[in-house]
Write a protein that holds these residues in place. Structure first.
Motif, PDB file in Angstrom:
ATOM      1  N   GLY A  99     -57.871  84.481   4.976  1.00 14.99           N
ATOM      2  CA  GLY A  99     -59.153  84.011   4.455  1.00 14.99           C
ATOM      3  C   GLY A  99     -58.978  83.091   3.268  1.00 14.99           C
ATOM      4  O   GLY A  99     -59.606  82.027   3.186  1.00 14.99           O
ATOM      5  N   GLY A 105     -64.770  86.658   6.753  1.00 12.26           N
ATOM      6  CA  GLY A 105     -65.610  87.110   5.641  1.00 12.26           C
ATOM      7  C   GLY A 105     -65.039  86.676   4.304  1.00 12.26           C
ATOM      8  O   GLY A 105     -65.752  86.156   3.441  1.00 12.26           O
ATOM      9  N   SER A 116     -55.516  89.828   6.435  1.00  9.13           N
ATOM     10  CA  SER A 116     -56.860  89.247   6.489  1.00  9.13           C
ATOM     11  C   SER A 116     -57.176  88.499   5.199  1.00  9.13           C
ATOM     12  O   SER A 116     -57.707  87.380   5.228  1.00  9.13           O
ATOM     13  N   ILE A 159     -65.525  82.828   3.892  1.00  7.50           N
ATOM     14  CA  ILE A 159     -66.897  82.428   3.547  1.00  7.50           C
ATOM     15  C   ILE A 159     -67.212  82.806   2.097  1.00  7.50           C
ATOM     16  O   ILE A 159     -67.747  81.999   1.329  1.00  7.50           O
ATOM     17  N   ALA A 160     -66.830  84.015   1.703  1.00  6.64           N
ATOM     18  CA  ALA A 160     -67.098  84.448   0.329  1.00  6.64           C
ATOM     19  C   ALA A 160     -66.389  83.553  -0.670  1.00  6.64           C
ATOM     20  O   ALA A 160     -66.963  83.166  -1.695  1.00  6.64           O
ATOM     21  N   VAL A 207     -62.171  88.858  11.874  1.00  2.00           N
ATOM     22  CA  VAL A 207     -63.482  89.114  11.272  1.00  2.00           C
ATOM     23  C   VAL A 207     -63.374  89.246   9.757  1.00  2.00           C
ATOM     24  O   VAL A 207     -64.117  88.615   8.999  1.00  2.00           O
ATOM     25  N   LEU A 208     -62.396  90.022   9.296  1.00  4.81           N
ATOM     26  CA  LEU A 208     -62.255  90.220   7.850  1.00  4.81           C
ATOM     27  C   LEU A 208     -61.838  88.911   7.170  1.00  4.81           C
ATOM     28  O   LEU A 208     -62.359  88.557   6.109  1.00  4.81           O
TER      29      LEU A 208
END
Lengths: 196, 202
Positions: free
Chosen positions: A23, B33, A19, B36-37, B29-30
């Motif tokens: 991200g 997050g 994750s 975005i952060a 989902v993680l």
């Protein structure tokens, strides 16, 4: 620790790392300078919408990473072109004719940003024209030619290799609402003449 | 039991479609997050943004012509001569004044370190031919307004800065090749100085 617990823990670590990586990589990719995101197209001209009064978080992040300083909306607009009117990419081996009429701004500058040469560093030869320099014909049209073979009139030499970018700055735009308020007819035409 | 599904999905074992899908959804989902952060935090923690690049090369609180490589990355137009004044309002309010020449493009823009402008004025828009701006923090504005004489109109434009530090950029256009020296004189005629005269003495 039971063997099953160890497997669960390893799975959890893998989950968190995957994750995190996804991200971070996606954030890095979205804030690269060259990514065509949030851009306005008008014929060959593109405007990165970074001149908004309150830019979105992606624009802020991209600006901070690029080390640039975006023009304020009332100051000016920056448009770039990497293709001609027909959509073919601009190439240093070709000859181009750029023409326009009245532009929606108090002043404008047209600059050659060679992808292999840094435009500002090359002070030895001309890299652009300003609206005060070019002359207009009786109909109010100005023409600038670009190529390897020098022509009479307003001419910019193409010295590099491969693709290049044209940068058009409009200072004190006469339109409210930024690049979105400029119609295609108000921006210069880029026509390819011949290719070597 | 959702949590059970989660651990079951992680621990491998026999393949189960619902556990795999649930596990994939958790990753999405993680990751979203984290994404975005990261985007929101980049401007705050950037160390190669315009403000930092300027501070490496220029002095505080005075206008200096941008060196060529900074002109290329910040201005990206060889026909523009620009000067920058990095500031920190902790030293006091910042006053920017100039009297623009008629028919010569001049813009004064106020930037956050990340490179976004929060205010700009051009020579044409300047009231009464003069640009007189006092950049303040919200606290400084409060104490200045408390000292204002109600019978005397305020002469300057008071601007609240979003952060204590940032920089001011002045741009002017070299309309014709060979007019660069005049353009440099024009941008250096703009003054940038800490002005504590309107703050109450303490």
């Amino acid at each position: 620790m039971k063997r099953d617990d160890l497997r669960q823990f390893a799975g959890f670590v893998l989950f968190v790392l995957t994750s995190l990586a996804l991200g971070l990589i996606s954030a890095e990719w979205m804030t690269r300078r060259e990514i065509d995101f949030n851009t306005l197209h008008s014929g060959p001209w593109r405007a990165a919408l970074q001149a908004a009064a309150d830019p979105d978080p992606y624009t802020r992040a991209r600006l901070a990473r690029s080390g640039g300083a975006a023009l304020a909306l009332s100051e000016g607009l920056r448009l770039t072109a990497t293709v001609d009117d027909d959509g073919h990419s601009l190439h240093a081996e070709c000859h181009y004719k750029i023409s326009g009429q009245g532009m929606p701004g108090r002043y404008w500058t047209l600059t050659l940003a060679d992808n292999s040469l840094q435009s500002a560093g090359e002070a030895a030869h001309r890299m652009g024209f300003t609206s005060s320099e070019v002359l207009r014909d009786h109909a109010g049209t100005w023409t600038i030619e670009l190529g390897r073979d020098v022509r009479a009139g307003f001419f910019l030499p193409l010295t590099g290799e491969g693709p290049f970018t044209l940068v058009l700055h409009l200072y004190e735009p006469s339109v409210l609402g930024g690049a979105a308020a400029i119609s295609r007819e108000q921006l210069p035409h880029i026509q390819k003449e011949t290719c070597a | 039991m959702r949590a059970g599904l989660f651990w079951k999905g992680l621990s491998g074992g026999r393949f189960s479609l619902s556990a795999t899908l649930f596990w994939a959804a958790c990753i999405v989902v993680l990751a979203a997050g984290v994404h975005i952060a990261t985007i929101l935090l980049i401007p705050r923690f950037a160390i190669r943004d315009a403000g930092h690049l300027l501070l490496e090369r220029l002095k505080m609180t005075q206008f200096q012509i941008l060196p060529p490589e900074l002109n290329a990355s910040l201005i990206d137009d060889p026909a523009i001569v620009a000067a920058a004044c990095p500031y920190n309002l902790k030293e006091g309010p910042l006053r920017i004044t100039t009297r623009p020449e008629p028919q010569e493009f001049l813009s004064v823009a106020f930037y956050q370190n990340g490179g976004t402008a929060f205010f700009a004025v051009t020579d044409r828009a300047a009231a009464k031919e003069n640009i007189n701006i006092l950049l303040v923090t919200p606290q400084q504005l409060q104490s200045i307004e408390a000292e204002d004489d109600p019978d005397e109109p305020v002469q300057e434009l008071r601007l609240i800065a979003p952060d204590a530090s940032g920089f001011v950029l002045v741009r002017t256009l070299v309309q014709r090749a060979g007019e660069r020296a005049e353009a440099e004189k024009r941008v250096l005629a703009v003054s940038c100085a800490v002005d504590t005269s309107e703050l109450p003495e303490n």
